[in-house]
Design a protein around this motif. Structure first.
Motif, PDB file in Angstrom:
ATOM      1  N   TYR A 130       0.830  -1.205   0.000  1.00 14.66           N
ATOM      2  CA  TYR A 130       0.000   0.000   0.000  1.00 14.66           C
ATOM      3  C   TYR A 130       0.864   1.254   0.000  1.00 14.66           C
ATOM      4  O   TYR A 130       0.607   2.210  -0.750  1.00 14.66           O
ATOM      5  CB  TYR A 130      -0.937  -0.013   1.213  1.00 14.66           C
ATOM      6  N   THR A 131       1.894   1.254   0.831  1.00 12.44           N
ATOM      7  CA  THR A 131       2.778   2.427   0.901  1.00 12.44           C
ATOM      8  C   THR A 131       3.503   2.633  -0.427  1.00 12.44           C
ATOM      9  O   THR A 131       3.632   3.771  -0.907  1.00 12.44           O
ATOM     10  CB  THR A 131       3.799   2.254   2.052  1.00 12.44           C
ATOM     11  N   ALA A 132       3.928   1.522  -1.052  1.00  9.59           N
ATOM     12  CA  ALA A 132       4.633   1.642  -2.340  1.00  9.59           C
ATOM     13  C   ALA A 132       3.723   2.258  -3.402  1.00  9.59           C
ATOM     14  O   ALA A 132       4.168   3.039  -4.246  1.00  9.59           O
ATOM     15  CB  ALA A 132       5.124   0.268  -2.798  1.00  9.59           C
ATOM     16  N   ARG A 133       2.441   1.930  -3.377  1.00 11.96           N
ATOM     17  CA  ARG A 133       1.540   2.424  -4.412  1.00 11.96           C
ATOM     18  C   ARG A 133       1.026   3.827  -4.134  1.00 11.96           C
ATOM     19  O   ARG A 133       0.676   4.548  -5.059  1.00 11.96           O
ATOM     20  CB  ARG A 133       0.346   1.477  -4.561  1.00 11.96           C
ATOM     21  N   THR A 134       0.923   4.193  -2.865  1.00  7.79           N
ATOM     22  CA  THR A 134       0.237   5.452  -2.531  1.00  7.79           C
ATOM     23  C   THR A 134       1.113   6.451  -1.784  1.00  7.79           C
ATOM     24  O   THR A 134       0.730   7.609  -1.639  1.00  7.79           O
ATOM     25  CB  THR A 134      -0.980   5.175  -1.624  1.00  7.79           C
ATOM     26  N   GLY A 135       2.252   6.001  -1.266  1.00  3.93           N
ATOM     27  CA  GLY A 135       3.108   6.886  -0.484  1.00  3.93           C
ATOM     28  C   GLY A 135       2.637   7.064   0.947  1.00  3.93           C
ATOM     29  O   GLY A 135       3.293   7.732   1.753  1.00  3.93           O
ATOM     30  N   ARG A 136       1.515   6.466   1.292  1.00  2.00           N
ATOM     31  CA  ARG A 136       0.974   6.659   2.640  1.00  2.00           C
ATOM     32  C   ARG A 136       1.521   5.620   3.619  1.00  2.00           C
ATOM     33  O   ARG A 136       1.544   4.424   3.317  1.00  2.00           O
ATOM     34  CB  ARG A 136      -0.551   6.542   2.589  1.00  2.00           C
ATOM     35  N   ALA A 158     -12.248   2.955  -1.360  1.00  2.00           N
ATOM     36  CA  ALA A 158     -11.740   3.360  -2.679  1.00  2.00           C
ATOM     37  C   ALA A 158     -10.214   3.329  -2.712  1.00  2.00           C
ATOM     38  O   ALA A 158      -9.616   2.810  -3.657  1.00  2.00           O
ATOM     39  CB  ALA A 158     -12.251   4.759  -3.012  1.00  2.00           C
ATOM     40  N   PHE A 159      -9.564   3.842  -1.674  1.00  2.00           N
ATOM     41  CA  PHE A 159      -8.086   3.854  -1.651  1.00  2.00           C
ATOM     42  C   PHE A 159      -7.508   2.442  -1.645  1.00  2.00           C
ATOM     43  O   PHE A 159      -6.539   2.149  -2.337  1.00  2.00           O
ATOM     44  CB  PHE A 159      -7.577   4.606  -0.413  1.00  2.00           C
ATOM     45  N   LEU A 160      -8.099   1.573  -0.837  1.00  2.00           N
ATOM     46  CA  LEU A 160      -7.554   0.218  -0.686  1.00  2.00           C
ATOM     47  C   LEU A 160      -7.710  -0.602  -1.961  1.00  2.00           C
ATOM     48  O   LEU A 160      -7.017  -1.595  -2.167  1.00  2.00           O
ATOM     49  CB  LEU A 160      -8.216  -0.505   0.493  1.00  2.00           C
ATOM     50  N   GLY A 161      -8.605  -0.149  -2.838  1.00  2.00           N
ATOM     51  CA  GLY A 161      -8.825  -0.840  -4.099  1.00  2.00           C
ATOM     52  C   GLY A 161      -7.564  -0.984  -4.942  1.00  2.00           C
ATOM     53  O   GLY A 161      -7.491  -1.880  -5.792  1.00  2.00           O
ATOM     54  N   VAL A 162      -6.547  -0.150  -4.707  1.00  2.00           N
ATOM     55  CA  VAL A 162      -5.300  -0.288  -5.486  1.00  2.00           C
ATOM     56  C   VAL A 162      -4.639  -1.643  -5.243  1.00  2.00           C
ATOM     57  O   VAL A 162      -3.821  -2.088  -6.044  1.00  2.00           O
ATOM     58  CB  VAL A 162      -4.273   0.836  -5.190  1.00  2.00           C
ATOM     59  N   LEU A 163      -4.982  -2.281  -4.130  1.00  2.00           N
ATOM     60  CA  LEU A 163      -4.361  -3.573  -3.799  1.00  2.00           C
ATOM     61  C   LEU A 163      -5.102  -4.748  -4.415  1.00  2.00           C
ATOM     62  O   LEU A 163      -4.665  -5.891  -4.325  1.00  2.00           O
ATOM     63  CB  LEU A 163      -4.330  -3.752  -2.272  1.00  2.00           C
TER      64      LEU A 163
END
Ligand code: PBG
Length: 304
Positions: free
Chosen positions: A27-33, A210-215
């Motif tokens: 998650y951090t790699a994809r979003t920086g968070r 919505a944010f977690l959907g990147v995973l």
């Protein structure tokens, strides 16, 4: 959403914290968070009772869900195969990351076919006992519990000749070197959802969903949706002798499932193919066909 790190709730076992850290890093790699892990002790971790006696489903899950409800954590990571098939409307499966290995593995000093008659094979899973008994009725299957380290330790100490564990878990723990053999699905069909992770959050956190959907990996999602729909339609829990595996190649979803009598002497095994967008229907359809061929009678022969 508040701006600090996301708080990810995890069981405290080394497998749970390892796979939770993988999700956090992804998650951090994809979003920086930033994502911080919060350890949660679950009933399934503290009880000494055998999982099959607990009624199986949910013992690892409910404590994490309680922390989601009280707001102490933002998301929880579960092993999908431990998640009850009945979805609680208060939560959303915001992501199902890509599954890399669905199969079961043998930890032993030799291959399964080379174990001597009477060898002691440890597994707590009626599914594994039933299917392995069909292949090798001459072995002794011993019920075991505990985390992967404890189970593997019983082979190292000589208490058992072999143990069977999910390949994905062994891989995540860095224990691949101890695998003597990986069972292909024609020998041993995995548990529905095996090897996949579930990233869950509260259904009312639309921002987070919505944010977690990147995973999310859509092909893994359709595959495990079919496997779990089948399990639900068979009205079986995670402790039932049900194996299922589906694969989505982007066009077609292929599902194979079996129900095996606990002594391994009788089984219903069937396959079906359909559209990935109709994964749940495919699982239900195959379950209905299996019930028509006696699957419920096989499951009724032992409590589930
Ligand atoms: N029932 C416990 C459990 N839940 C998930 C895994 C392994 C990892 C996975 O399937 O993702 C295991 C242990 C095992 O079956 O070896």
């Amino acid at each position: 959403m508040t701006s600090g790190p996301l708080r990810l709730g995890t069981r405290r076992s080394s497998l749970a914290t390892t796979q939770s850290q993988m999700v956090a890093d992804g998650y951090t790699a994809r979003t920086g968070r930033a994502v911080e892990l919060v350890g949660v002790t679950t009933f399934g971790d503290v009880t000494k009772a055998h999982l099959a006696q607990l009624g199986g489903t949910g013992v690892f899950v409910s404590a994490l869900r309680d922390r989601l409800l009280d707001g102490e954590i933002d998301l929880a990571v579960h092993s999908l195969k431990d998640l009850p098939t009945r979805q609680d409307p208060r939560f959303t499966l915001a992501a199902i990351p890509a599954r890399h290995d669905h199969r079961d593995a043998l930890v032993a000093s030799r291959k399964f076919a080379d174990l001597p008659a009477g060898a002691r094979v440890g597994t707590g899973s009626p599914r594994r006992v039933a299917m392995l008994s069909a292949l090798r009725p001459d072995l002794e299957y011993v019920a075991i519990r505990g985390n992967a380290d404890t189970r593997i330790g019983k082979v190292a100490s000589g208490e058992l000749d072999a143990v069977v564990l999910a390949s994905a878990g062994l891989h995540r723990l860095g224990r691949d070197a101890e695998i003597a053999q990986i069972f292909e699905v024609d020998e041993l069909l995995p548990a529905p959802g095996q090897g996949a992770l579930a990233v869950e959050c509260r259904a009312d956190r639309a921002d987070l969903v919505a944010f977690l959907g990147v995973l999310d990996d859509p092909r893994t999602r359709s595959a495990v949706s079919a496997e779990r729909a089948l399990l639900a339609a068979l009205e079986a829990g995670c402790a039932a002798p049900v194996g299922a595996f589906a694969a989505d190649d982007g066009h077609t979803l292929n599902l194979t499932a079996t129900v095996v009598a606990i002594d391994g002497r009788e089984a219903v095994r069937k396959s079906a193919a359909g559209s990935p967008s109709e994964a749940v229907d495919l699982g239900r359809l195959l379950a209905a066909q299996m019930i028509a061929e006696g699957a419920d009678r096989l499951m009724g022969e032992h409590s589930h």
